[in-house]
Design a protein around this motif. Structure first.
Motif: not given
Length: 433
Positions: A229-232, A344-349, A427-430
């Motif tokens: 979900p976060a990536f989507a 942002l994507l690199a951090g999410l991974v 941003i609210h979940k960052e």
């Protein structure tokens, strides 16, 4: 987090760290250099020089570009498998794909004269496009995945991406002027040399440490990122924001020629100012990221872009110099679009526990979305313009109003949608670094 990779990213912040940035990012220059001729110059050149019908050329391009977009996730999975086996193997894969890319570039712009304007020439074009697009995607996904594996804090990840994208902007500017000044033959030679230098620099760059415990994934794993979900959510923001940026890129020359009625000699100045200001803004955006975080910095860039394009809606004939200011300010905003999303994507991974094992799959879908942006922008803006009553060369009030709405207002609406989604979903979940 992979400690070795994170410490590698941290080296970019040390005195002399710019050398690490250049070694990794330099390959971004020839990759960006190739994109402009392949996607913008080649269709016009091929039609004019070889007498190919626009209908046939359009069909060839549509098929090749759809193929190009849909293979990126598979290429990402392949890159992940190569990283698991050997980081050096990734370098060899990148070098081989770069050589194929250079050969394909030459083949597309200089087909054998014996082919004439026959069906064989179209077959040559199809083969050349598929080969070149595939090689380009392999190098791009492998290079982006490498940078993402370095990890680090938000500021460090942004610095890695900024080096790649800033040098890429230099490549765009070079590709915009070199073919017209020195000819396509010289441009092709320079491109091949830049690819060789970029690969050599990449081979001495900071090396990531893939997850040694990662196992081979089944083919179905290529869809796994879309089930996160976060990536989507992030991909959705990237897609809407990308369309908002691609619409004015598609329509800028129509706006300059018919709404502003600017001299043709100023067109290179508009584009050059835009890209140079984007490159110059990178250090500023890195400071903004360090101060407020990646997602908030990206949202700030979106807001700047909206303010600039609202102002552009009030420009008319004779406002060419004011539009140069629009290009400069929108270039500053572009810096955020380039430096932030990839970081942002690199951090999410990393947050999802995929660092060192799944970057290729995620960047494969990321590149798929980037290419889809261009197709959707053309598919959205051009039909809307025609429906609203505009055609190239028309300068009546209704036609110019339609052009202004499509060039200035539509991107602002899309940017606001992207900013709202970023605020609500990210941003609210960052997490703060």
């Amino acid at each position: 987090m992979n400690t070795a990779a994170a410490s590698g990213a941290a080296l970019l912040d040390q005195p002399g760290g710019w050398t690490h940035g250049v070694r990794y990012g330099l390959l971004g220059l020839p990759l960006a250099f190739a994109a402009l001729p392949l996607y913008v110059l080649w269709p016009n050149h091929f039609a004019r020089e070889h007498g190919v019908s626009l209908a046939a050329l359009g069909a060839v391009l549509l098929g090749a570009r759809l193929f190009d977009a849909f293979i990126d996730p598979l290429i990402g999975r392949w890159c992940d498998a190569t990283f698991r086996r050997s980081v050096v193997g990734v370098l060899w894969l990148g070098a081989l794909a770069s050589a194929v890319l250079a050969l394909g570039f030459v083949a597309l712009f200089f087909p054998p004269a014996a082919l004439g304007a026959s069906a064989a020439l179209l077959a040559w074009a199809v083969a050349g496009l598929l080969l070149t697009y595939t090689a380009y995607s392999v190098v791009s996904v492998a290079h982006q995945s490498w940078g993402a594996m370095l990890g680090g804090t938000e500021a460090q990840r942004a610095r890695v991406v900024a080096w790649r994208e800033a040098l890429g902007l230099v490549g765009v500017v070079l590709a915009a002027v070199l073919p017209s000044l020195a000819g396509l033959g010289v441009a092709a030679t320079v491109f091949a040399l830049l690819l060789a230098v970029g690969c050599w620099a990449w081979s001495s760059a900071l090396r990531p440490v893939p997850d040694a415990a990662a196992r081979a994934e089944p083919l179905a794993s290529v869809w796994a990122p879309l089930r996160q979900p976060a990536f989507a959510r992030l991909l959705g923001v990237f897609l809407v924001n990308g369309i908002a940026s691609a619409v004015p890129a598609t329509l800028v020359l129509f706006f300059v020629q018919d709404q502003l009625q600017a001299p043709a000699a100023m067109e290179p100045a508009f584009l050059g100012t835009y890209f140079l200001c984007a490159a110059a803004s990178m250090p500023v955006w890195l400071r903004v990221v360090a101060h407020m975080g990646l997602a908030r910095a990206w949202r700030l860039g979106m807001g700047l872009s909206v303010l600039v394009f609202v102002w552009a809606a009030f420009l008319g004939p004779g406002d060419a110099w004011a539009f140069l200011g629009v290009c400069a300010l929108s270039g500053l905003a572009l810096g955020a679009d380039l430096a932030v999303p990839g970081a942002l994507l690199a951090g999410l991974v990393g947050d999802m526990g995929e660092r060192g094992r799944g970057e290729g799959r995620y960047f494969g879908w990321w590149n798929f979305a980037a290419k889809l942006n261009l197709a959707l922008a053309a598919g959205l803006a051009l039909p809307l313009l025609g429906w609203w009553g505009y055609a190239p060369g028309q300068r009546d009030a209704q036609a110019l109003t339609a052009l202004t709405w499509a060039y200035c207002i539509l991107p602002c609406v899309l940017k606001l949608v992207a900013a709202a989604a970023l605020q609500h979903f990210i941003i609210h979940k960052e997490p703060r670094s």
